[in-house]
Design a protein around this motif. Sequence first.
Motif, short mmCIF file in Angstrom:
data_model
loop_
_atom_site.label_atom_id
_atom_site.label_comp_id
_atom_site.label_asym_id
_atom_site.label_seq_id
_atom_site.Cartn_x
_atom_site.Cartn_y
_atom_site.Cartn_z
N LEU A 153 -7.51 15.73 -1.77
CA LEU A 153 -6.85 14.44 -1.93
C LEU A 153 -7.81 13.33 -1.55
CD1 LEU A 153 -3.47 15.39 -0.20
CD2 LEU A 153 -3.96 15.40 -2.64
N ARG A 154 -7.78 12.24 -2.31
CA ARG A 154 -8.68 11.12 -2.07
C ARG A 154 -7.89 9.84 -1.87
NH1 ARG A 154 -14.12 11.82 -4.03
NH2 ARG A 154 -14.19 9.60 -4.47
N ALA A 155 -8.43 8.95 -1.06
CA ALA A 155 -7.81 7.65 -0.84
C ALA A 155 -8.84 6.70 -0.24
CB ALA A 155 -6.61 7.79 0.09
N GLY A 156 -8.47 5.42 -0.20
CA GLY A 156 -9.38 4.42 0.33
C GLY A 156 -9.52 4.48 1.84
N GLN A 173 -5.88 -3.66 10.31
CA GLN A 173 -7.29 -3.34 10.05
C GLN A 173 -7.45 -2.57 8.75
OE1 GLN A 173 -9.75 -4.58 11.56
NE2 GLN A 173 -11.48 -3.37 10.78
N MET A 174 -6.50 -1.70 8.44
CA MET A 174 -6.55 -0.96 7.18
C MET A 174 -6.47 -1.93 6.00
SD MET A 174 -6.81 2.04 5.70
CE MET A 174 -6.19 3.40 6.69
N ARG A 175 -5.65 -2.97 6.12
CA ARG A 175 -5.57 -3.98 5.07
C ARG A 175 -6.93 -4.62 4.83
NH1 ARG A 175 -1.55 -8.49 6.68
NH2 ARG A 175 -1.92 -9.18 4.52
N ARG A 176 -7.62 -4.97 5.92
CA ARG A 176 -8.93 -5.58 5.78
C ARG A 176 -9.92 -4.61 5.15
NH1 ARG A 176 -7.10 -8.32 10.49
NH2 ARG A 176 -7.81 -6.72 11.94
N HIS A 177 -9.83 -3.35 5.57
CA HIS A 177 -10.74 -2.33 5.02
C HIS A 177 -10.54 -2.16 3.52
CE1 HIS A 177 -12.92 1.38 4.43
NE2 HIS A 177 -11.82 1.96 4.00
N LEU A 178 -9.28 -2.05 3.09
CA LEU A 178 -9.00 -1.80 1.68
C LEU A 178 -9.27 -3.02 0.81
CD1 LEU A 178 -5.71 0.29 1.99
CD2 LEU A 178 -8.02 1.13 1.54
N SER A 179 -9.31 -4.21 1.43
CA SER A 179 -9.57 -5.43 0.67
C SER A 179 -11.02 -5.88 0.79
CB SER A 179 -8.64 -6.55 1.13
OG SER A 179 -8.89 -6.89 2.49
N GLY A 180 -11.88 -4.99 1.30
CA GLY A 180 -13.29 -5.32 1.40
C GLY A 180 -13.63 -6.28 2.51
N GLY A 181 -12.82 -6.31 3.56
CA GLY A 181 -13.10 -7.16 4.70
C GLY A 181 -12.34 -8.47 4.70
N PHE A 234 0.84 -1.20 0.00
CA PHE A 234 0.00 0.00 0.00
C PHE A 234 0.87 1.25 0.00
CE2 PHE A 234 -2.68 -3.17 2.26
CZ PHE A 234 -3.67 -3.27 1.30
N ARG A 235 0.49 2.22 -0.79
CA ARG A 235 1.25 3.46 -0.91
C ARG A 235 0.56 4.56 -0.12
NH1 ARG A 235 3.42 6.35 -6.48
NH2 ARG A 235 5.15 7.48 -5.50
N CYS A 236 1.36 5.37 0.57
CA CYS A 236 0.84 6.42 1.45
C CYS A 236 1.15 7.81 0.91
CB CYS A 236 1.44 6.29 2.85
SG CYS A 236 1.06 4.74 3.67
N HIS A 237 0.25 8.73 1.21
CA HIS A 237 0.46 10.16 0.93
C HIS A 237 0.28 10.89 2.25
CE1 HIS A 237 -0.34 13.74 -2.00
NE2 HIS A 237 0.20 14.17 -0.87
#
Length: 226
Positions: free
Chosen positions: A110-113, A197-205, A30-33
Amino acid sequence: MSNRENADVLIVGAGPAALFAIFQLGIYGFRCHLVDRLDRAGGQCAVLYPDKPIYDVPGFPETCGGALTELLMRQAAPCEPRFTLGRAAVELACEADGTWEVGLDDGTRLRAGGVILATGIGMFDIPPGGAVEAAELVPGPAAQWPLERSRGGIRVDPATFETARRGLFAIGDACDYPGKLKLILSGFHEAALATQQMRRHLSGGKRSSVEYSTTSRRVRQRLGRD
């Protein structure tokens, strides 16, 4: 300025906890800004005590704010983070599709997941034409955002560091939960748990196993170590 979605995760703040979050998210691809009011990364460590001895960072009998910031930046570099420095995040909103948008004080959006708030205990107010070193800590725009708070911090689930808003997390001095200790090492722990938890969020659970740099070839490749 137009909307820009150029990262998986937006991090508001660029102190030690935020910098470690870059690495933790980066090893999973995952890439961060990061957005910070200061003209440099490191937060209080870089501005208020860059040369002050620090004795409670694991593995370092003694370090200082400037040296710690440099090492965290080196650790994060293979993850190719993006930085917008010298700008304040003034707006925060969740879109209908579940993505998050952060508005900056120059009109940029700025937008992100997902978003991680690592805003510390306030924002540095820099005098017009003054040096960053002359800045003072004041309550920032984040203090007015409609988020649940306790003891001056944003209330989070201590198992995930997610706020009451899905996809919005808080770590470091910005967050509060039972047993909270305002230590740099606590911020690193919070960044690590928020990442899962962010991983789970970005992968739809979807749940994924933890990967370790000592055993995962994929992680070592991402870090340029294999």
